[in-house]
Design a protein around this motif. Structure first.
Motif, PDB file in Angstrom:
ATOM      1  N   LEU A 173       0.829  -1.206   0.000  1.00 38.32           N
ATOM      2  CA  LEU A 173       0.000   0.000   0.000  1.00 38.32           C
ATOM      3  C   LEU A 173       0.865   1.257   0.000  1.00 38.32           C
ATOM      4  O   LEU A 173       0.512   2.273  -0.620  1.00 38.32           O
ATOM      5  N   ALA A 174       1.993   1.204   0.698  1.00 35.21           N
ATOM      6  CA  ALA A 174       2.901   2.349   0.735  1.00 35.21           C
ATOM      7  C   ALA A 174       3.456   2.643  -0.653  1.00 35.21           C
ATOM      8  O   ALA A 174       3.536   3.805  -1.072  1.00 35.21           O
ATOM      9  N   VAL A 175       3.841   1.603  -1.382  1.00 32.17           N
ATOM     10  CA  VAL A 175       4.372   1.783  -2.732  1.00 32.17           C
ATOM     11  C   VAL A 175       3.295   2.345  -3.657  1.00 32.17           C
ATOM     12  O   VAL A 175       3.542   3.265  -4.455  1.00 32.17           O
ATOM     13  N   VAL A 176       2.078   1.818  -3.553  1.00 29.10           N
ATOM     14  CA  VAL A 176       0.961   2.310  -4.370  1.00 29.10           C
ATOM     15  C   VAL A 176       0.688   3.783  -4.069  1.00 29.10           C
ATOM     16  O   VAL A 176       0.490   4.607  -4.978  1.00 29.10           O
ATOM     17  N   ALA A 177       0.676   4.127  -2.775  1.00 27.46           N
ATOM     18  CA  ALA A 177       0.443   5.517  -2.382  1.00 27.46           C
ATOM     19  C   ALA A 177       1.548   6.425  -2.905  1.00 27.46           C
ATOM     20  O   ALA A 177       1.288   7.551  -3.354  1.00 27.46           O
ATOM     21  N   ALA A 178       2.799   5.940  -2.869  1.00 33.41           N
ATOM     22  CA  ALA A 178       3.922   6.739  -3.361  1.00 33.41           C
ATOM     23  C   ALA A 178       3.817   6.967  -4.865  1.00 33.41           C
ATOM     24  O   ALA A 178       4.075   8.076  -5.353  1.00 33.41           O
ATOM     25  N   ILE A 179       3.424   5.934  -5.614  1.00 28.99           N
ATOM     26  CA  ILE A 179       3.261   6.068  -7.067  1.00 28.99           C
ATOM     27  C   ILE A 179       2.134   7.045  -7.390  1.00 28.99           C
ATOM     28  O   ILE A 179       2.269   7.922  -8.255  1.00 28.99           O
ATOM     29  N   GLN A 231      -1.466  18.652  -6.560  1.00 27.88           N
ATOM     30  CA  GLN A 231      -0.071  18.563  -6.122  1.00 27.88           C
ATOM     31  C   GLN A 231      -0.001  18.404  -4.604  1.00 27.88           C
ATOM     32  O   GLN A 231       0.805  17.616  -4.094  1.00 27.88           O
ATOM     33  N   LEU A 232      -0.849  19.150  -3.899  1.00 35.33           N
ATOM     34  CA  LEU A 232      -0.910  18.983  -2.444  1.00 35.33           C
ATOM     35  C   LEU A 232      -1.377  17.583  -2.079  1.00 35.33           C
ATOM     36  O   LEU A 232      -0.868  16.969  -1.135  1.00 35.33           O
ATOM     37  N   LEU A 233      -2.345  17.070  -2.840  1.00 37.32           N
ATOM     38  CA  LEU A 233      -2.812  15.703  -2.613  1.00 37.32           C
ATOM     39  C   LEU A 233      -1.689  14.705  -2.871  1.00 37.32           C
ATOM     40  O   LEU A 233      -1.518  13.733  -2.125  1.00 37.32           O
ATOM     41  N   GLY A 234      -0.912  14.969  -3.932  1.00 37.31           N
ATOM     42  CA  GLY A 234       0.229  14.095  -4.222  1.00 37.31           C
ATOM     43  C   GLY A 234       1.240  14.095  -3.097  1.00 37.31           C
ATOM     44  O   GLY A 234       1.746  13.037  -2.702  1.00 37.31           O
ATOM     45  N   GLY A 235       1.532  15.281  -2.561  1.00 37.91           N
ATOM     46  CA  GLY A 235       2.448  15.359  -1.429  1.00 37.91           C
ATOM     47  C   GLY A 235       1.923  14.599  -0.231  1.00 37.91           C
ATOM     48  O   GLY A 235       2.669  13.901   0.470  1.00 37.91           O
ATOM     49  N   LEU A 236       0.612  14.718   0.008  1.00 38.38           N
ATOM     50  CA  LEU A 236      -0.018  13.991   1.115  1.00 38.38           C
ATOM     51  C   LEU A 236       0.098  12.486   0.915  1.00 38.38           C
ATOM     52  O   LEU A 236       0.389  11.745   1.862  1.00 38.38           O
ATOM     53  N   PHE A 237      -0.101  12.021  -0.312  1.00 39.04           N
ATOM     54  CA  PHE A 237       0.016  10.592  -0.606  1.00 39.04           C
ATOM     55  C   PHE A 237       1.432  10.082  -0.340  1.00 39.04           C
ATOM     56  O   PHE A 237       1.618   8.984   0.194  1.00 39.04           O
TER      57      PHE A 237
END
Length: 312
Positions: A133-139, A279-285
């Motif tokens: 899940l961490a890898v998916v969230a990072a991608i 972009q903020l959402l991406g940073g949060l992910f």
């Protein structure tokens, strides 16, 4: 053991805070001057390296040349200096110049995910559900960071994306690779030589630094900021890499999670940066990806134990 671990935690949190602050300061510096990233890095690495090694040699009375008597350690040190120290700093600053301090820091923050993948491969076991899940969230976070929600209108340039990815790789490399050297020789001597050699290698390909160049490029305020950046960045590297003596590479990478928060807060308040919603959402992910890794399950605990035994 408990005291050593607490010292490691203080070192990584302090170091991460300084690194989070250094991004906006570097961004401000480049906005106020026309100095190139290579010129900046030559000054930063040489001054920091000379100061650190001089302190060890003349104040601490250490034999700073002893490491060069060991061939394998010398090779590892050269690799760390060029790929780890110089490589990580150069790609970070290039990513910062092509984007901004927060974006560069978030790209660097993908490093802990790469470290976790590396540890999984090294341990020859499949990642746990939480790690997956961490890898998916990072991608997903990287996608939103680059595109701001639309693949047809990518908000970051190709250079920013390239150097951002290389920043993450460099982060992972300089977290993992020097750990055995630090345990043997100590933090200051490895970081000092790393900075000095990195600066020398970059200087070989840079011939623009002259007294006239400094006079034409720097004002009193930008020169003062340059000194603050060098001091805070050096301390950040020393504390970050020094924490590897007391924590594993995985833990150190995870605990650096405050970097993007510090960089974002300072950039918004001081530099008046504005970021797109996606972009903020991406940073949060990306941050969530690392948070997933802060509560390791039994599988990850076994891998951390394996990492500790291999480093010992």
């Amino acid at each position: 053991m408990k005291t050593s671990r607490q010292l490691g935690l203080v070192m990584i949190i302090t170091g991460a805070t300084f690194w989070g602050l250094s991004g906006p300061m570097i961004q401000w510096f480049f906005q106020q001057t026309n100095m190139s990233s290579s010129d900046f890095l030559v000054i930063r690495l040489l001054l920091a390296g000379i100061t650190m090694l001089g302190y060890l040699a003349f104040v601490k009375k250490q034999n700073i040349l002893a490491i060069w008597k060991h061939k394998s350690h010398s090779i590892q040190l050269v690799l760390f200096s060029i790929i780890g120290m110089l490589g990580a700093q150069y790609t970070f600053i290039e990513a910062l110049q092509y984007s901004n301090a927060v974006t560069a820091t978030l790209f660097q923050f993908l490093g802990p995910v790469l470290i976790t993948i590396y540890v999984s491969v090294q341990g020859r076991s499949f990642p746990s559900r939480r790690q997956f899940l961490a890898v998916v969230a990072a991608i997903a976070g990287t996608y939103f960071l680059i595109t701001n929600g639309s693949i047809e209108s990518i908000v970051l340039s190709k250079q920013a994306i390239l150097f951002g990815i290389l920043t993450a790789v460099g982060f992972a490399f300089y977290t993992i690779q020097p750990a055995p050297l630090i345990k043997k020789w100590g933090t200051l001597i490895i970081v000092g030589w790393g900075m000095l050699l990195g600066g020398i290698v970059l200087l070989i390909f840079n011939h623009s630094l002259t007294p006239q160049y400094f006079t034409d490029t720097l004002t009193m305020s930008t020169f003062a900021m340059l000194l603050v950046i060098i001091a805070s960045g050096t301390l950040s590297f020393v504390l970050y890499i020094g924490s590897l003596k007391y924590l594993t590479a995985t833990e150190t990478g995870i605990l650096s999670s405050i970097e993007p928060f510090v960089a974002a807060i300072v950039s918004v308040i001081w530099l008046k940066e504005v970021f797109g919603a996606y972009q903020l959402l991406g940073g949060l992910f990306i941050i969530i990806a690392v948070i997933f890794l802060t509560t390791p399950d039994k599988k990850l605990k076994r891998r951390i134990a394996m990492e500790q035994s291999s480093e010992g």
